[in-house]
Design an enzyme around this catalytic site. Structure first.
Site, short mmCIF file in Angstrom:
data_model
loop_
_atom_site.label_atom_id
_atom_site.label_comp_id
_atom_site.label_asym_id
_atom_site.label_seq_id
_atom_site.Cartn_x
_atom_site.Cartn_y
_atom_site.Cartn_z
N GLU A 48 10.82 3.24 -6.69
CA GLU A 48 11.67 3.71 -5.60
C GLU A 48 10.85 4.59 -4.66
O GLU A 48 9.85 5.21 -5.06
CB GLU A 48 12.84 4.52 -6.19
CG GLU A 48 13.79 5.06 -5.12
CD GLU A 48 15.12 5.57 -5.67
OE1 GLU A 48 15.26 5.69 -6.91
OE2 GLU A 48 16.01 5.85 -4.85
N ASN A 195 23.23 -0.53 -4.54
CA ASN A 195 22.86 0.19 -5.75
C ASN A 195 23.88 1.30 -6.00
O ASN A 195 24.27 2.00 -5.05
CB ASN A 195 21.47 0.83 -5.57
CG ASN A 195 21.15 1.83 -6.68
OD1 ASN A 195 20.87 1.44 -7.81
ND2 ASN A 195 21.21 3.12 -6.36
N GLU A 196 24.30 1.45 -7.22
CA GLU A 196 25.26 2.50 -7.59
C GLU A 196 26.32 2.66 -6.50
O GLU A 196 26.53 3.74 -5.93
CB GLU A 196 24.54 3.83 -7.90
CG GLU A 196 23.64 3.68 -9.12
CD GLU A 196 23.12 4.98 -9.74
OE1 GLU A 196 23.29 6.06 -9.14
OE2 GLU A 196 22.57 4.91 -10.86
N TYR A 264 20.98 6.45 -18.41
CA TYR A 264 19.85 7.35 -18.66
C TYR A 264 20.12 8.17 -19.92
O TYR A 264 21.28 8.51 -20.21
CB TYR A 264 19.67 8.31 -17.47
CG TYR A 264 19.05 7.64 -16.26
CD1 TYR A 264 17.69 7.44 -16.19
CD2 TYR A 264 19.84 7.19 -15.21
CE1 TYR A 264 17.09 6.82 -15.09
CE2 TYR A 264 19.27 6.56 -14.10
CZ TYR A 264 17.89 6.39 -14.05
OH TYR A 264 17.32 5.77 -12.97
N GLU A 319 18.32 0.27 -14.48
CA GLU A 319 17.79 1.63 -14.56
C GLU A 319 18.05 2.16 -15.96
O GLU A 319 19.20 2.21 -16.40
CB GLU A 319 18.44 2.55 -13.51
CG GLU A 319 17.98 2.25 -12.10
CD GLU A 319 18.52 3.21 -11.05
OE1 GLU A 319 18.75 4.40 -11.37
OE2 GLU A 319 18.70 2.76 -9.90
N GLN A 368 11.00 5.45 -13.93
CA GLN A 368 10.45 4.55 -12.93
C GLN A 368 8.96 4.36 -13.23
O GLN A 368 8.43 5.03 -14.12
CB GLN A 368 10.66 5.13 -11.55
CG GLN A 368 12.14 5.26 -11.17
CD GLN A 368 12.34 5.52 -9.68
OE1 GLN A 368 11.42 5.53 -8.89
NE2 GLN A 368 13.61 5.76 -9.30
O1 AHR Z 1 16.15 6.66 -10.69
C1 AHR Z 1 16.61 7.75 -9.96
C2 AHR Z 1 17.99 7.53 -9.39
O2 AHR Z 1 18.91 7.42 -10.43
C3 AHR Z 1 18.20 6.26 -8.60
O3 AHR Z 1 17.81 6.38 -7.28
C4 AHR Z 1 19.68 6.06 -8.69
O4 AHR Z 1 20.05 4.71 -8.62
C5 AHR Z 1 20.05 6.69 -10.02
O5 AHR Z 1 21.13 7.54 -9.90
#
Ligand code: AHR
Length: 515
Positions: A48, A195-196, A264, A319, A368
């Protein structure tokens, strides 16, 4: 196509007894004819425009003294080639829904700037754009995964991007591409539609996003009428099952190549803890969050099964990874964190989960790639280091496009403060050359765990092993000591009467290869 007979490993464990190193988890075998292939795209990465991932990470510019190819660091290119990186997602993340691709083409000195509003408020000069990214993917031999702007973009803008990247005939966008120096189209197959969308991508409700998706997807084609695009819907956060249900119900299957999901491993969003200086309690919580991936995939997958029983639509975990507090003294918006043995265990266990769900999970992207979150590569000016997570991704790349050998694992428990987690995680596959690979992770921070594998029905004659281990969970590679953690030869096994016996040390990852 002839179906290869597959082997079912069954790990069994007497869960009623207290596990000690004298007792072993036993692995036995059965045939499983229809096991899926582990799609290599499960081993995908994410780059990103965030902190020092692109600018000051991948991209140093072609006038830099750091050896580069068209501005991209050669040491990063080499490292990612060795990883066999199958796909790379770009330009975001949250950034994607602010990005206007036409600002990143044409003469670099004429490009407008963009303020990176999500990540540190820095002004970027758009010098890394579509050509730079797609040419990089060609060099890497990786499939590009372009994330389209739905939040602040238009249907026309995204449709034009597809035409610019993919159309071989004469058209306004292909003429523009040629004018900018690229004759042949790149033929980009994988496209994210926002995205999101529930958050930084527009704070949309799932019903509204499903409508937007249908509209955007309608005007995205490969421009050659082969239906060759994989269009991916912006997916749920963690356990938002209603999001997945609403998309599956409201978007025709023919328009959906994949539905995304993000998860995450975070201890607490307001107090994520240090990436290096952490306690066993924090490690335990990180692992608890990481292992939740199995339940999330199972439950999102069950919803998808209702609408898509043939599993044509992929669940794309685009992600995932560990997220800690930023390194002290660095820009809080840049998400720079170190990477320890905790991250190696997290990666190994997560990849095992993806492999074991290969029927539905056909793509995933670690967040990432460089200098951001659970990065595989960290840079400091001209220096570059490979993290423990890099080594796991490399050890595991033998599973790419291999046939899954399903496992049933009754694992011993890892106990911390009256809470428990499965101590062992495993996945196995057989590649086209007939090599069997078994990846084993011992999540337990304190105790080694013993496993017995019955090799008889596999017909395996030789075994070798690789291990990633270190003295302390907090150990990591640094710019002063870049090779503190490296894979080593694993010799901690013996074979007796076709039974392979091995003990996996605490917080270690082992890859076995047999033929
Ligand atoms: O990976 C960091 C961020 O986490 C990304 O930009 C977003 O899609 C997510 O919330």
């Amino acid at each position: 196509m002839k179906k290869t007979a597959l082997l079912l490993f069954v790990f069994s464990f007497c869960s009623q007894t207290i596990f000690s190193q004298k007792e072993a988890t036993v692995l036995s075998i059965k045939n499983t004819p229809n096991a899926p292939t582990i799609n290599k795209n499960i081993y995908g990465h994410f780059a990103e425009h965030l902190g020092r991932c692109i600018y000051g990470g991948f991209f140093v510019g072609d006038t830099s003294k750091i050896p580069n190819t068209s501005g991209v660091r050669n040491d990063i290119i080499d490292a990612l080639k060795k990883l066999k990186i199958p796909n790379l997602r770009w330009p975001g993340g949250c950034f994607a829904d602010t990005y206007h691709w036409k600002d990143g083409i044409g003469p670099k000195e004429e490009r407008p700037t963009i303020v990176n509003q999500w990540w540190g408020g820095v002004t970027e000069d758009n010098s890394f754009g579509t050509h730079d990214f797609l040419n990089l993917c060609e060099i890497l031999g990786a499939e590009p995964y372009l994330s389209g702007n739905v939040g602040s973009g238009t249907v026309q803008e995204l449709s034009d991007w597809v035409q610019y990247a993919n159309f071989g005939g004469k058209s306004p966008m292909s003429d523009l591409r040629k004018k900018n120096g690229r004759t042949e189209p790149w033929k980009v197959k994988i496209w994210g539609i926002g995205n999101e969308a529930w958050g930084c991508g527009g704070n949309m409700k799932p019903e509204y996003y499903a409508g937007e998706y249908r509209k955007y997807a309608t005007f995205m084609s490969d421009w050659e009428n082969t239906g060759g695009l994989m269009r991916i819907a912006s997916g749920a956060s963690d356990a938002d099952y209603n999001w997945t249900e609403t998309l599956m119900k409201n978007i025709p299957g023919s328009m959906l190549g994949g539905v995304a999901m993000h998860h995450y491993s975070v201890i607490e969003w307001k107090k994520k803890g240090d990436a290096v200086d952490f306690t066993e309690g924090q490690y335990f919580t990180t692992m608890k969050e990481a292992l939740k991936m199995d339940e999330l995939i199972t439950k999102h997958g069950a919803i998808m099964d209702k609408y898509d029983p043939e599993k044509k639509i992929a669940l794309v975990v685009d992600e995932w990874g560990g997220w800690y507090d930023v390194e002290k003294g660095t820009n809080p918006g840049f998400l720079y964190q170190q990477n320890t043995m905790r991250d190696a265990v997290l990666a190994g266990a997560t990849l095992n989960i993806f492999n074991n769900h290969a029927d539905r999970v056909r793509m995933a992207n670690l967040a990432q790639c460089v200098n951001v979150l659970q990065a595989v590569i960290l840079t400091d000016k001209a220096k570059m280091i490979l993290t423990p997570t890099y080594h796991i991704m490399q050890m595991y790349n033998v599973h790419q496009n291999a046939q899954l050998i399903p496992l049933t694992l009754n694992t011993p428990l890892y106990t911390y403060n009256n809470e428990t987690l499965p101590a062992l995680s495993a996945s196995a596959s057989k590649d086209t050359k007939g090599f069997v690979h078994v990846s084993l992770v011992n999540v337990d921070a304190k105790k080694g765990n013993k496993i017995e594998i019955n090799l008889k029905e596999l017909g395996i004659k030789t075994i070798s092993g690789t291990i990633l281990t270190s003295a302390k969970l907090q150990d990591h590679n640094s710019f002063d000591n870049p090779i503190k953690i490296q894979p080593g030869v694993f010799k901690g096994f013996k074979i007796k009467n076709d039974i392979l016996e091995l003990t996996i040390p605490p917080f270690a990852v082992v890859m076995l290869e047999g033929k």
